[in-house]
Design a protein around this motif. Structure first.
Motif, PDB file in Angstrom:
ATOM      1  N   ILE A 187     -12.038  -8.570  -6.348  1.00  0.00           N
ATOM      2  CA  ILE A 187     -12.629  -8.235  -7.653  1.00  0.00           C
ATOM      3  C   ILE A 187     -12.239  -6.812  -8.062  1.00  0.00           C
ATOM      4  CG2 ILE A 187     -14.847  -7.797  -8.830  1.00  0.00           C
ATOM      5  CD1 ILE A 187     -15.975 -10.166  -7.066  1.00  0.00           C
ATOM      6  N   ALA A 188     -12.378  -5.855  -7.133  1.00  0.00           N
ATOM      7  CA  ALA A 188     -12.037  -4.455  -7.437  1.00  0.00           C
ATOM      8  C   ALA A 188     -10.567  -4.359  -7.857  1.00  0.00           C
ATOM      9  CB  ALA A 188     -12.313  -3.579  -6.223  1.00  0.00           C
ATOM     10  N   ASN A 189      -9.686  -5.037  -7.116  1.00  0.00           N
ATOM     11  CA  ASN A 189      -8.249  -5.000  -7.447  1.00  0.00           C
ATOM     12  C   ASN A 189      -7.979  -5.584  -8.828  1.00  0.00           C
ATOM     13  OD1 ASN A 189      -7.289  -3.741  -5.169  1.00  0.00           O
ATOM     14  ND2 ASN A 189      -6.860  -5.633  -4.064  1.00  0.00           N
ATOM     15  N   THR A 202     -10.450   4.628 -15.381  1.00  0.00           N
ATOM     16  CA  THR A 202     -10.450   4.928 -13.938  1.00  0.00           C
ATOM     17  C   THR A 202     -11.333   3.938 -13.177  1.00  0.00           C
ATOM     18  OG1 THR A 202     -10.177   7.251 -14.472  1.00  0.00           O
ATOM     19  CG2 THR A 202     -10.984   6.752 -12.250  1.00  0.00           C
ATOM     20  N   ILE A 203     -10.865   3.545 -11.980  1.00  0.00           N
ATOM     21  CA  ILE A 203     -11.680   2.678 -11.117  1.00  0.00           C
ATOM     22  C   ILE A 203     -11.959   3.443  -9.821  1.00  0.00           C
ATOM     23  CG2 ILE A 203     -11.890   0.434  -9.948  1.00  0.00           C
ATOM     24  CD1 ILE A 203     -11.402   0.117 -12.951  1.00  0.00           C
ATOM     25  N   LEU A 204     -13.237   3.617  -9.512  1.00  0.00           N
ATOM     26  CA  LEU A 204     -13.630   4.236  -8.244  1.00  0.00           C
ATOM     27  C   LEU A 204     -14.125   3.137  -7.316  1.00  0.00           C
ATOM     28  CD1 LEU A 204     -15.805   7.141  -9.731  1.00  0.00           C
ATOM     29  CD2 LEU A 204     -13.390   7.237  -9.096  1.00  0.00           C
ATOM     30  N   ALA A 205     -13.987   3.349  -6.016  1.00  0.00           N
ATOM     31  CA  ALA A 205     -14.564   2.383  -5.070  1.00  0.00           C
ATOM     32  C   ALA A 205     -15.249   3.141  -3.948  1.00  0.00           C
ATOM     33  CB  ALA A 205     -13.480   1.473  -4.502  1.00  0.00           C
ATOM     34  N   ASP A 216      -4.226  -1.028   2.922  1.00  0.00           N
ATOM     35  CA  ASP A 216      -2.896  -1.266   2.337  1.00  0.00           C
ATOM     36  C   ASP A 216      -2.976  -2.136   1.088  1.00  0.00           C
ATOM     37  OD1 ASP A 216      -1.830   0.137   4.360  1.00  0.00           O
ATOM     38  OD2 ASP A 216      -1.246  -1.615   5.569  1.00  0.00           O
ATOM     39  N   ASN A 217      -3.917  -3.103   1.108  1.00  0.00           N
ATOM     40  CA  ASN A 217      -3.962  -4.056  -0.010  1.00  0.00           C
ATOM     41  C   ASN A 217      -4.914  -3.633  -1.129  1.00  0.00           C
ATOM     42  OD1 ASN A 217      -6.077  -4.402   1.715  1.00  0.00           O
ATOM     43  ND2 ASN A 217      -5.946  -6.630   1.846  1.00  0.00           N
ATOM     44  N   LEU A 218      -5.274  -2.340  -1.157  1.00  0.00           N
ATOM     45  CA  LEU A 218      -6.111  -1.838  -2.251  1.00  0.00           C
ATOM     46  C   LEU A 218      -5.196  -1.387  -3.385  1.00  0.00           C
ATOM     47  CD1 LEU A 218      -9.177  -1.134  -2.866  1.00  0.00           C
ATOM     48  CD2 LEU A 218      -8.572   1.215  -2.258  1.00  0.00           C
ATOM     49  N   ASN A 219      -5.499  -1.829  -4.612  1.00  0.00           N
ATOM     50  CA  ASN A 219      -4.705  -1.421  -5.780  1.00  0.00           C
ATOM     51  C   ASN A 219      -4.610   0.105  -5.814  1.00  0.00           C
ATOM     52  OD1 ASN A 219      -4.169  -0.587  -8.584  1.00  0.00           O
ATOM     53  ND2 ASN A 219      -4.332  -2.785  -9.038  1.00  0.00           N
ATOM     54  N   ARG A 220      -3.370   0.605  -5.948  1.00  0.00           N
ATOM     55  CA  ARG A 220      -3.138   2.062  -5.856  1.00  0.00           C
ATOM     56  C   ARG A 220      -3.894   2.848  -6.918  1.00  0.00           C
ATOM     57  NH1 ARG A 220      -2.691   2.853  -1.186  1.00  0.00           N
ATOM     58  NH2 ARG A 220      -2.074   0.838  -0.454  1.00  0.00           N
ATOM     59  N   LYS A 221      -4.316   2.162  -7.965  1.00  0.00           N
ATOM     60  CA  LYS A 221      -5.036   2.850  -9.049  1.00  0.00           C
ATOM     61  C   LYS A 221      -6.473   3.189  -8.643  1.00  0.00           C
ATOM     62  CE  LYS A 221      -6.598   1.735 -13.522  1.00  0.00           C
ATOM     63  NZ  LYS A 221      -6.757   0.691 -14.532  1.00  0.00           N
ATOM     64  N   ILE A 222      -6.976   2.477  -7.641  1.00  0.00           N
ATOM     65  CA  ILE A 222      -8.381   2.654  -7.244  1.00  0.00           C
ATOM     66  C   ILE A 222      -8.532   3.930  -6.409  1.00  0.00           C
ATOM     67  CG2 ILE A 222     -10.298   1.645  -5.920  1.00  0.00           C
ATOM     68  CD1 ILE A 222      -9.175  -1.119  -6.599  1.00  0.00           C
ATOM     69  N   ILE A 223      -9.538   4.726  -6.786  1.00  0.00           N
ATOM     70  CA  ILE A 223      -9.776   5.976  -6.046  1.00  0.00           C
ATOM     71  C   ILE A 223     -11.009   5.770  -5.155  1.00  0.00           C
ATOM     72  CG2 ILE A 223     -10.346   8.435  -6.280  1.00  0.00           C
ATOM     73  CD1 ILE A 223      -9.121   8.149  -9.199  1.00  0.00           C
ATOM     74  N   LEU A 224     -10.807   5.955  -3.844  1.00  0.00           N
ATOM     75  CA  LEU A 224     -11.951   5.844  -2.925  1.00  0.00           C
ATOM     76  C   LEU A 224     -12.777   7.129  -3.012  1.00  0.00           C
ATOM     77  CD1 LEU A 224     -10.498   4.254   0.344  1.00  0.00           C
ATOM     78  CD2 LEU A 224     -12.037   3.192  -1.296  1.00  0.00           C
ATOM     79  N   CYS A 225     -14.084   6.999  -3.046  1.00  0.00           N
ATOM     80  CA  CYS A 225     -14.936   8.194  -3.098  1.00  0.00           C
ATOM     81  C   CYS A 225     -16.279   7.875  -2.469  1.00  0.00           C
ATOM     82  CB  CYS A 225     -15.106   8.669  -4.543  1.00  0.00           C
ATOM     83  SG  CYS A 225     -16.021   7.522  -5.561  1.00  0.00           S
ATOM     84  N   ASP A 226     -17.163   8.876  -2.383  1.00  0.00           N
ATOM     85  CA  ASP A 226     -18.480   8.569  -1.812  1.00  0.00           C
ATOM     86  C   ASP A 226     -19.474   8.254  -2.934  1.00  0.00           C
ATOM     87  OD1 ASP A 226     -19.202  11.003  -2.853  1.00  0.00           O
ATOM     88  OD2 ASP A 226     -19.147  12.054  -0.927  1.00  0.00           O
ATOM     89  N   THR A 227     -20.674   7.851  -2.524  1.00  0.00           N
ATOM     90  CA  THR A 227     -21.658   7.379  -3.499  1.00  0.00           C
ATOM     91  C   THR A 227     -21.996   8.449  -4.529  1.00  0.00           C
ATOM     92  OG1 THR A 227     -22.563   5.904  -1.836  1.00  0.00           O
ATOM     93  CG2 THR A 227     -23.984   6.381  -3.701  1.00  0.00           C
TER      94      THR A 227
END
Ligand code: SAJ
Length: 424
Positions: free
Chosen positions: A348-350, A359-362, A372-383
């Motif tokens: 769903i996130a991808n 922007t998409i944060l996760a 590896d399989n996370l869409n490169r546009k998604i930025i990982l961050c904390d809550t």
């Protein structure tokens, strides 16, 4: 009946094979673990593990140190062979038992009179019987069960694993085991073997019933999750809070509805029902429909997110799509684990990242690296960063840390899609 077991060989050292091998080894039995992956073999021989499972690392390091568990890439002679290799499905949901066939053929050359072979992999009905054929082709000198012989040289049984990822060490010991031998002697020998560490009951049946039992357990759960998922879609249509509804309905003494979610992930529940459907397509109507309901749930969630973005833009007419930041909470396939395999949340996130211009944060508190399989546009961050930056919150996995913060989320976000009941 031959009782003495000096050496067990575990074929396949994955999520089930390694913990099971470690349990036998922890009871003082010599275990030879066999895996085609050299990295897996080297990792285990160094006393470490290649999978994430609570408490398993300690047990493996101890049994390797004591010399009870050793891994190798080639099968060796043993008294018992346990097979725990993957059984995925192919193109049109047809079960792929080629790994079981390869495992059987790989042990055939080292089999000797008196050995016991047990299949643990989730398998379509009849696979244990097929195993006899595969073994007999390589070893015409040995007598197998189901062949016209008085006393077979080799005993063969099916005994499915039923452990929950994240609780494997505990459940291996405390879950009942269903054992389906090809003869009563096969069953009795398999039961004696499992009793070395299983503290729950070992119940004997035939191999076909044991194979079907495993498929039915996961199909039962899939059908029940589908019921909850369908309810969530119906409730959305008629403006009823599905989470409150389920809590109320479950107060009935004979009602126990499961939880809706973004879809069904992992390698088991989303796969095993197809083994029944592909074998009996005309009859398995409900089981197939449940799979379809659960498989379509991620798309329903994606549409809800797109609706939320539209609503946000309507409420904030000075904004364009590119200005809207969406935060996805949770990527794993179920709460409080780090496993992203077949995760509907990740899918769903991808997909949102693909469709939405902003922007998409996760937020995934259980992983430390970018998958590896996370869409490169998604930025990982904390809550806290997600709360500070996002305009829309999408809850995809009910991790405990998210549930604990539900009041804060309600205050901080005006636009929310809650696919898993974090706010319930
Ligand atoms: N899920 C829901 N709602 C629920 C429960 C689960 O949407 O109320 C979803 C989860 O989020 C996840 C998926 O279902 O995406 C599967 O999770 P799970 O916890 O139901 O099961 P698994 O896949 O981790 O493990 C299952 C277990 N089977 C059963 O509970 C009948 C386990 O005992 C099996 O050993 C395992 O499959 C397996 O290896 O076959």
């Amino acid at each position: 009946m031959k009782n003495s077991i000096n050496t067990i060989s575990m074929i396949g050292l994955g999520y089930i094979g390694l913990p099971t091998a470690a349990m036998f080894a922890s009871r003082g039995i010599r275990v030879i673990g066999v895996d085609i992956n050299k990295h897996t073999v080297d990792t285990i021989n160094s006393g470490k593990i290649h999978i994430v499972e609570p408490d398993l690392d300690l047990i493996v390091s101890e049994v390797v140190r004591q010399g009870y568990l050793r891994a190798t890439t080639k099968p060796e002679s043993a008294d018992v062979f346990l097979i725990a290799v993957p059984t995925p499905f192919m193109g049109d949901h047809e079960p792929d038992v080629s790994y079981v066939e390869a495992a059987a053929k790989s042990i055939a050359p080292v089999l000797k009179k008196g050995d016991l072979v047990i299949l643990e992999s989730t398998s379509p009905v009849g696979t244990t019987e097929k195993m006899v054929d595969w073994l007999a082709v390589v070893r015409p000198d040995l007598k197998f069960p189901l062949q016209k012989c008085e006393v077979p040289d080799i005993n063969i049984a099916y005994c499915p694993e039923r452990v929950l990822p994240g609780r494997v060490v505990q459940e291996l010991v405390h879950n009942d085991r269903v054992i389906g031998g090809l003869t009563n002697t096969c069953s009795q020998r398999a039961m004696m073997l499992y009793k070395t560490f299983v503290e729950a009951e070992c119940i004997i049946t035939n191999a076909r019933t044991a194979e079907m039992c495993k498929l039915v357990e996961n199909s039962y759960r899939d059908v029940n999750i589908a019921f909850a998922n369908e309810l969530s879609i119906i409730c959305d249509k008629v403006s009823v809070d599905v989470w409150e509804l389920i809590k109320l309905a479950n107060r009935h003494p004979r009602v126990k509805i499961l939880q809706p979610g973004p879809g069904v992930g992992g390698h088991c529940i989303a796969v095993d029902p197809w083994f029944i459907v592909s074998n009996t397509p005309g009859e398995a109507k409900l089981i197939r429909r449940a799979r379809e309901v659960n498989e379509s749930k991620p798309n329903w969630v994606i549409n809800k997110v797109l609706e939320a973005i539209k609503k946000y833009l309507k409420n904030n007419p000075s904004c364009i799509a590119r200005d809207v930041t969406v935060a996805c909470f949770g990527l794993s396939f179920k709460p409080d684990i780090d496993d992203l395999r077949e995760s509907p949340s990740l899918l769903i996130a991808n997909k949102i990242a693909e469709i939405h211009a902003g922007t998409i944060l996760a937020v995934e508190p259980n992983i430390s690296h970018t998958p590896d399989n996370l869409n490169r546009k998604i930025i990982l961050c904390d809550t806290s960063e997600a709360i500070a930056k996002a305009h829309i919150a999408v809850f995809l996995v009910a991790h405990e840390s998210f549930v604990k913060m539900n009041e804060a989320f309600k205050n901080d976000f005006s636009h929310i899609v809650d696919a898993c009941g974090v706010l319930a």
